[in-house]
Design a protein around this motif. Structure first.
Motif, PDB file in Angstrom:
ATOM      1  N   ASP A  34       0.839  -1.195   0.000  1.00 32.30           N
ATOM      2  CA  ASP A  34       0.000   0.000   0.000  1.00 32.30           C
ATOM      3  C   ASP A  34       0.881   1.255   0.000  1.00 32.30           C
ATOM      4  O   ASP A  34       1.344   1.691   1.037  1.00 32.30           O
ATOM      5  CB  ASP A  34      -0.900  -0.036   1.251  1.00 32.30           C
ATOM      6  CG  ASP A  34      -1.602   1.291   1.482  1.00 32.30           C
ATOM      7  OD1 ASP A  34      -1.673   2.104   0.535  1.00 32.30           O
ATOM      8  OD2 ASP A  34      -2.071   1.504   2.618  1.00 32.30           O
ATOM      9  N   THR A  35       1.108   1.792  -1.161  1.00 31.53           N
ATOM     10  CA  THR A  35       1.907   3.027  -1.242  1.00 31.53           C
ATOM     11  C   THR A  35       1.019   4.262  -1.186  1.00 31.53           C
ATOM     12  O   THR A  35       1.483   5.346  -0.864  1.00 31.53           O
ATOM     13  CB  THR A  35       2.730   3.068  -2.542  1.00 31.53           C
ATOM     14  OG1 THR A  35       1.840   2.887  -3.652  1.00 31.53           O
ATOM     15  CG2 THR A  35       3.782   1.974  -2.569  1.00 31.53           C
ATOM     16  N   GLY A  90     -10.982   0.142  -5.274  1.00 33.51           N
ATOM     17  CA  GLY A  90     -12.327  -0.431  -5.323  1.00 33.51           C
ATOM     18  C   GLY A  90     -13.326   0.366  -6.131  1.00 33.51           C
ATOM     19  O   GLY A  90     -14.533   0.190  -5.972  1.00 33.51           O
ATOM     20  N   GLY A 137      -7.657   3.394  -7.090  1.00 33.38           N
ATOM     21  CA  GLY A 137      -6.509   2.753  -6.445  1.00 33.38           C
ATOM     22  C   GLY A 137      -5.212   2.924  -7.222  1.00 33.38           C
ATOM     23  O   GLY A 137      -4.133   2.954  -6.638  1.00 33.38           O
TER      24      GLY A 137
END
Ligand code: AMP
Ligand code: MG
Length: 421
Positions: A19-20, A68, A151
């Motif tokens: 998760d950046t 999402g 995302g």
């Protein structure tokens, strides 16, 4: 203002993708004075996503969601947001057209699946996406402003910079959150923590916290202000107090390394250095030459690994090694003294130790390292037990850092400096 960042995606929750987005967003939020309460990562399931949105909206002024928003069955952020808001998804025909024209510009027709991306929770507003098909969503829920963004990092960043950041910055009115880290070496995290215990109490501004990595303790100071000047003033006052208490334990700030600090002191003092290494295998020479311009102070590094090499290149007497062992105070002393003389440098470092995992004994365990430092006033040898819980690489790194730090302290004492800038 405070924010909670939600990252949506099973690939993130499972650790397959790092998760950046959250780290990047947290840094951008700090620039406009928005603190982050927490990062939450949720897999692609509607109920858990809805619960996290509801919980976050009860707590934070701003909730940023990424991921999402795609067209496939596993992209459920819009449905979860609508459920949390207690509203239906509404199709906005003009956004179907926008998405269709995004495809048309690339010579493609819009797959039917993408039409879902033109559905938004009733009462929310779309946010344009100029580099992808998924529009973002802006909504109000509980006490929070909610922004759902794609995302894909590139799309998310572009959307945040263009639309979200200006909206938030307007609310915070020039507020900022700035940070600095003071890098320390030579004491453990708990020792340092004790000396600044009161400054580390929660609820203070600036906040102070510590981190530890390879013997380096970072004292982090985070300061909030209504303006950059106010935040800086508060930060400087706390920084001064930390410096007053920790003194020479601090070798630098932010990205400054021990190598940078040593290089600066050597250049300022017009001094030269050479090294004779055994267990560190050239690491100290590497550290000393990491800094551009190192030819101004670094003369030579000898890796005298075998006993014979210590005798042949440095003239360490074979009977001294036989009598005391290669890992011993007299051998370390002889290494630095010979190294200084042969290279005609102001300072010389000698290192001999047991990096393991084999070769330790009861009185000479793995992690035992002697470090010698010779200068015009003589030679001082220190004995270190880095502990066999560290692996070979860690012991070597720790020995190199300790040697660099000993040189730093010696240079500061000679230069009459109390503390590095
Ligand atoms: P999504 O919007 O959920 O369809 O995500 C699109 C792509 O963006 C995924 O395939 C991920 O590889 C990537 N992505 C999503 N969220 C993140 C995140 N928090 N950090 C980095 N990459 C992400
Ligand atoms: Mg996804």
């Amino acid at each position: 203002m405070d924010a909670i960042i939600l990252s949506i995606g099973s690939e993130l929750a499972l650790g397959e993708t790092i998760d950046t987005n959250s780290a990047w967003l947290a840094q951008r939020l700090a620039e406009i004075g928005v603190g982050v309460l927490r990062h939450v990562t949720v897999g692609d399931d509607i109920e858990p996503i809805r619960r996290q949105i509801e919980q976050a909206c009860g707590e934070a002024d701003v909730v940023l969601i990424t991921g999402g928003l795609g067209p496939t069955a596993d992209d459920l952020t819009r449905q979860a947001l609508a459920a949390a808001m207690g509203v239906e998804l509404v199709l906005r025909p003009e956004w179907v057209e926008k998405i269709r024209s995004f495809f048309a510009c690339r010579g493609r027709s819009m797959p039917q699946a993408n039409a879902i991306q033109a559905q938004f929770p009733a009462g929310s507003e779309p946010i344009e996406n100029t580099c992808g098909t998924a529009p973002g969503i802006r909504a109000s829920l509980g006490r929070s402003m909610v922004f759902a963004m794609p995302g894909v990092p590139r799309e998310m960043r572009e959307m945040f910079e263009r639309d979200v950041r200006p909206m938030l910055a307007e609310r915070t009115g020039g507020a900022v959150l700035i940070a600095t880290v003071l890098n320390c070496f030579g004491a453990g995290e708990s020792d340092i923590g004790q000396q600044i215990d009161d400054l580390m109490q929660r609820g203070r501004n600036p906040t102070v916290g510590t981190t530890a990595k390879q013997g380096v303790i970072g004292v982090r100071i985070h300061s909030r202000g209504r303006s950059a000047a106010e935040a800086r003033k508060l930060l400087e006052a706390t920084e001064q107090e930390v410096r007053r208490r920790l003194g020479t334990l601090i070798y630098g700030r932010d990205s400054e390394t021990l190598s940078d600090a040593v290089a600066r002191l050597l250049v300022e003092g017009g001094k030269t250095v050479s090294v004779a290494e055994s267990c560190t295998g050239g690491l100290i020479a590497k550290r000393l030459t990491d800094v551009p311009g190192s030819s101004r102070y670094f003369r030579a590094g000898l890796v005298t690994y075998a006993n014979e090499a210590k005798t042949m290149w440095l003239g360490v007497p074979a009977d001294l090694i036989a009598g005391h062992g290669a890992v011993s105070e007299p051998v370390a002393r002889a290494m630095a003294e010979a190294c200084r003389r042969l290279n005609a440098t102001d300072y010389a470092i000698g290192v001999t130790g047991i990096a393991g995992p084999e070769g330790g004994t009861a009185d000479k365990p793995v992690g035992l390292v002697f470090i010698s430092l010779a200068d015009a006033a003589g030679c001082r040898v220190t004995r270190h037990l880095f502990g066999d819980f560290l692996n070979r690489g860690e012991i070597r790194e720790r020995a190199a850092s300790t040697a660099m730090n000993l040189l730093r302290l010696r240079l500061m004492a000679r230069g009459g400096q109390a503390c590095s800038a």
